[in-house]
Design a protein around this motif. Structure first.
Motif, short mmCIF file in Angstrom:
data_model
loop_
_atom_site.label_atom_id
_atom_site.label_comp_id
_atom_site.label_asym_id
_atom_site.label_seq_id
_atom_site.Cartn_x
_atom_site.Cartn_y
_atom_site.Cartn_z
N LYS A 1 0.83 -1.19 0.00
CA LYS A 1 0.00 0.00 0.00
C LYS A 1 0.88 1.26 0.00
N ALA A 2 0.25 2.40 -0.37
CA ALA A 2 0.95 3.69 -0.34
C ALA A 2 0.83 4.27 1.07
N ALA A 3 1.96 4.60 1.68
CA ALA A 3 1.98 5.20 3.02
C ALA A 3 2.48 6.63 2.91
N GLU A 4 1.69 7.56 3.40
CA GLU A 4 2.02 8.98 3.30
C GLU A 4 3.13 9.34 4.29
N ARG A 5 4.11 10.14 3.84
CA ARG A 5 5.19 10.63 4.69
C ARG A 5 5.33 12.15 4.48
N LYS A 6 5.25 12.88 5.57
CA LYS A 6 5.45 14.33 5.49
C LYS A 6 6.94 14.64 5.46
N VAL A 7 7.32 15.52 4.57
CA VAL A 7 8.74 15.87 4.42
C VAL A 7 8.86 17.39 4.26
N GLU A 8 10.10 17.83 4.32
CA GLU A 8 10.41 19.24 4.06
C GLU A 8 11.48 19.28 2.98
N VAL A 9 11.20 20.05 1.93
CA VAL A 9 12.16 20.18 0.84
C VAL A 9 13.16 21.27 1.23
N LEU A 10 14.43 20.86 1.35
CA LEU A 10 15.47 21.83 1.69
C LEU A 10 15.91 22.62 0.46
N ARG A 11 16.16 21.92 -0.62
CA ARG A 11 16.54 22.55 -1.88
C ARG A 11 16.46 21.52 -2.99
N LYS A 12 16.73 21.94 -4.21
CA LYS A 12 16.66 21.05 -5.36
C LYS A 12 18.03 20.90 -5.98
N ARG A 13 18.25 19.74 -6.63
CA ARG A 13 19.55 19.45 -7.21
C ARG A 13 19.37 18.56 -8.43
N GLU A 14 19.50 19.11 -9.61
CA GLU A 14 19.49 18.36 -10.86
C GLU A 14 18.30 17.41 -10.97
N GLY A 15 17.10 17.91 -10.77
CA GLY A 15 15.89 17.12 -10.90
C GLY A 15 15.47 16.39 -9.66
N ASP A 16 16.33 16.39 -8.64
CA ASP A 16 15.97 15.77 -7.37
C ASP A 16 15.63 16.85 -6.34
N ALA A 17 14.80 16.45 -5.38
CA ALA A 17 14.53 17.30 -4.22
C ALA A 17 15.25 16.70 -3.03
N LEU A 18 16.02 17.51 -2.34
CA LEU A 18 16.70 17.06 -1.14
C LEU A 18 15.77 17.33 0.03
N VAL A 19 15.32 16.22 0.67
CA VAL A 19 14.27 16.35 1.68
C VAL A 19 14.74 15.79 3.01
N GLN A 20 14.06 16.22 4.05
CA GLN A 20 14.18 15.66 5.39
C GLN A 20 12.77 15.39 5.89
N GLY A 21 12.64 14.39 6.75
CA GLY A 21 11.32 14.09 7.29
C GLY A 21 11.23 12.63 7.71
N ALA A 22 10.00 12.09 7.61
CA ALA A 22 9.73 10.73 8.10
C ALA A 22 10.15 9.69 7.08
N LEU A 23 11.45 9.66 6.75
CA LEU A 23 12.00 8.67 5.83
C LEU A 23 13.12 7.92 6.52
N ALA A 24 13.38 6.71 6.03
CA ALA A 24 14.46 5.90 6.58
C ALA A 24 15.25 5.30 5.43
N GLU A 25 16.48 4.94 5.74
CA GLU A 25 17.35 4.33 4.74
C GLU A 25 16.65 3.11 4.13
N GLY A 26 16.63 3.04 2.78
CA GLY A 26 16.05 1.91 2.09
C GLY A 26 14.57 2.01 1.82
N ASP A 27 13.87 3.03 2.28
CA ASP A 27 12.45 3.21 1.97
C ASP A 27 12.25 3.24 0.46
N GLN A 28 11.16 2.58 0.00
CA GLN A 28 10.81 2.57 -1.41
C GLN A 28 9.86 3.73 -1.69
N VAL A 29 10.39 4.80 -2.27
CA VAL A 29 9.58 5.98 -2.56
C VAL A 29 8.85 5.79 -3.87
N ILE A 30 7.55 6.01 -3.86
CA ILE A 30 6.74 5.91 -5.07
C ILE A 30 6.96 7.15 -5.91
#
Length: 399
Positions: A348-377
């Motif tokens: 299932k899809a599990a919602e995680r709140k994050v904060e975007v610190l800045r962007k880098r070459e198409g990626d968003a650098l975020v902090q929040g309720a994430l852990a190493e190895g999480d599968q981001v949809i």
């Protein structure tokens, strides 16, 4: 009427069958959403504060006329560089010049009455004025005559009437001395007043040349040749373009870290390069609506290539490393001030709140309720909600 009952029951049963496919939240239950996922890994990056803003001159001065008159010349127009003290607008000064000459003549006349030159006015002593010295001599002679008369009166060689005349003459001479002193003091005050009037007329004559108080560039010309201007009327706007300043808003989480004199890298698309400056001012208040506080940075613009009003991006280097997760920008969504993404959890899809610190070459650098190895949809985000069933597919196979 009885014959309509079977039809009504059929409609009710049809509605019941149609509603059976919705969940408690009103969302339509269908098959699982086909999505793609990307595992995330924590990384250490340099701690930066990014913000955007508009370039502005270090100072923007509205220059105004200080005397009334008609504009005779425009000596600096839009885009012209001017030095501090450089003339922007020349007002016709013939009448002011005549007033200055008259004021000078009145001053010289007052000096002549005192019997001093221009350099001697500040050292003038009323007691040394010629009229005062003459009155002092007359008084001294009248006093000597009175003393002799009193001696002759004691010997019986002078009549009382003659002695009274000598006493009267002494009193008249004393009054004449006081009058001479008052005239000298009055003449001295008048001469100083005439000197001040001459100085004022000289200033007004100089003010006919409206000058820039700073070195900069003319951003706006506000009068034309032949126009009559009044004292206090704006004639031009001068912008100081070196250094330039940039002001933007920074998130409140950095309120205790951003300090004056910190290094700032400013990037302007129009210049194609980055300028280095420093934080010049930090606002003391956090805005309740945006939860941000203002920051101002200054940087050099010696070549004058950058213009006030350009859009710019800035980065403040805080110096410490911080842990972030790099996720595709498309995986992040914002609604009603909440920034979030979805991760895969038990199909299932599990919602995680994050904060975007800045962007880098198409990626968003975020902090929040994430852990190493999480599968981001990373696909199908618009069709997801917290708890939505999903099916992971390979690249190019997602719906």
């Amino acid at each position: 009427m009885v014959r309509w009952i079977p039809i009504a029951l059929a409609l009710i049963l049809l509605a019941a069958c149609s509603g059976g496919g919705a969940d408690g939240g009103g969302r339509k239950q269908g098959g699982p959403v086909s999505v793609q996922v990307k595992p995330v890994a924590a990384e250490q990056v340099e701690r930066l504060v990014e913000f955007t803003g508009t370039l502005g001159g270090a100072e923007e001065i509205t220059v105004s006329a200080e005397v009334d008159g008609r504009v005779e010349k425009i000596l600096a127009d839009l885009g012209d560089k001017v030095d501090a003290g450089g003339t922007l607008v020349q007002i016709a000064a013939s009448e002011l010049r005549l007033r200055n000459e008259q004021a000078h003549a009145d001053y010289l006349q007052a000096l002549a009455r005192l019997g001093v030159g221009q350099d001697g006015l500040d050292h003038f002593q009323p007691e040394k004025h010629a009229a005062v010295r003459r009155a002092e001599a007359d008084l001294a002679e009248a006093k000597r005559n009175l003393v002799r008369g009193e001696e002759l009166m004691k010997r019986g060689l002078l009549a009382q009437g003659e002695l009274d005349a000598l006493a009267t003459r002494e009193r008249v001479a004393d009054a004449a001395l006081q009058s001479a002193l008052e005239e000298a003091r009055s003449g001295f005050a008048q001469a100083k007043g005439r000197r001040a009037a001459w100085g004022l007329s000289r200033k007004q004559l100089g003010d006919a040349s409206i000058r820039s108080p700073v070195q900069g560039v003319v951003a706006r010309r506000m009068v034309s040749v032949g126009e009559y201007v009044k004292a206090g009327q704006a004639v031009a706007v001068v912008v100081v373009t070196h250094p330039l300043k940039m002001r933007g808003d920074v998130a409140e989480r950095y309120a205790g870290e951003v300090q004056r004199a910190m290094r700032v890298d400013v990037e302007v698309d129009a210049s194609g390069g980055t300028r280095q400056g420093e934080v010049s001012r930090v606002g003391p208040l956090v805005a309740a609506e945006s939860r941000t506080f203002p920051v101002e940075a200054v940087f050099a613009n010696e070549d004058g290539r950058l213009k006030a009003g350009l859009f710019a991006r800035a980065r403040i280097l805080l110096g410490n490393d911080e842990q972030v997760f790099a996720v595709p920008e498309t995986a992040v969504s914002s609604l009603a001030g909440v920034t979030k993404l979805y991760v895969l959890a038990d199909g299932k899809a599990a919602e995680r709140k994050v904060e975007v610190l800045r962007k880098r070459e198409g990626d968003a650098l975020v902090q929040g309720a994430l852990a190493e190895g999480d599968q981001v949809i990373v696909t199908g985000i618009a069709r997801l909600f917290d708890g939505a069933p999903v099916q992971v597919v390979e690249t190019g196979a997602a719906e």
